[in-house]
Design a protein around this motif. Structure first.
Motif, short mmCIF file in Angstrom:
data_model
loop_
_atom_site.label_atom_id
_atom_site.label_comp_id
_atom_site.label_asym_id
_atom_site.label_seq_id
_atom_site.Cartn_x
_atom_site.Cartn_y
_atom_site.Cartn_z
N SER A 87 0.84 -1.20 0.00
CA SER A 87 0.00 0.00 0.00
C SER A 87 0.88 1.25 0.00
O SER A 87 1.09 1.89 1.02
CB SER A 87 -0.92 -0.02 1.22
OG SER A 87 -1.76 -1.15 1.21
N ALA A 121 1.82 5.04 -1.46
CA ALA A 121 1.36 6.25 -2.13
C ALA A 121 2.49 6.88 -2.93
O ALA A 121 2.26 7.42 -4.02
CB ALA A 121 0.82 7.25 -1.11
N SER A 158 0.15 4.41 1.91
CA SER A 158 -1.20 4.91 1.68
C SER A 158 -1.92 5.18 2.99
O SER A 158 -1.83 4.38 3.93
CB SER A 158 -2.00 3.89 0.87
OG SER A 158 -1.40 3.68 -0.39
N GLY A 159 -2.59 6.31 3.06
CA GLY A 159 -3.34 6.65 4.26
C GLY A 159 -2.52 7.24 5.38
O GLY A 159 -3.05 7.44 6.48
#
Length: 121
Positions: free
Chosen positions: A27, A29, A102-103
């Motif tokens: 995950s 980004a 991510s996140g």
């Protein structure tokens, strides 16, 4: 979850070549700087080479002219081409990547598990 996985280590005679690869996955980004470090038995972990997303490189003096770092930004992968290897290059080589998962809000450094490079006759 983010993973950083190296491959390509092994045994080589002095003067030989090896190519290491390291892929970041999961995950993600964004990936910023990536690099290689090495640690010989009983020694501290030292910088080998780093590369930015724009391709700016930095090398340890002991490997400059013999090793070449490169990356494929689309694959989140960094490579280390090692030529004219010497017994003193024997070490566990670790990949390091500055990743924004991510996140999350901040980049953090992730390490691979290491790959053994042995240079011996």
């Amino acid at each position: 979850q983010v993973q950083v996985v190296e491959s390509g280590g092994g045994f080589v005679q002095p003067g030989g070549s090896l190519r290491l690869s390291c892929a970041a996955s999961g995950s993600i980004a964004s990936v910023n700087a990536m690099g290689w470090y090495r640690q010989a038995p009983g020694e501290q972990r030292d910088l080998v080479a780093t590369i930015t997303t724009g391709g700016i490189t930095n090398y340890a003096g002991s490997v400059e002219g013999r090793f070449t770092i490169s990356r494929d930004n689309a694959k989140n992968t960094v490579y280390l081409q090692m030529d004219s290897l010497k017994p003193g290059d024997t070490a566990v080589y670790y990949c390091n990547a500055q990743i924004l998962a991510s996140g999350t809000l901040y980049y953090r450094y992730y390490w691979g598990q290491g790959t053994q490079v042995t240079v011996s006759s």
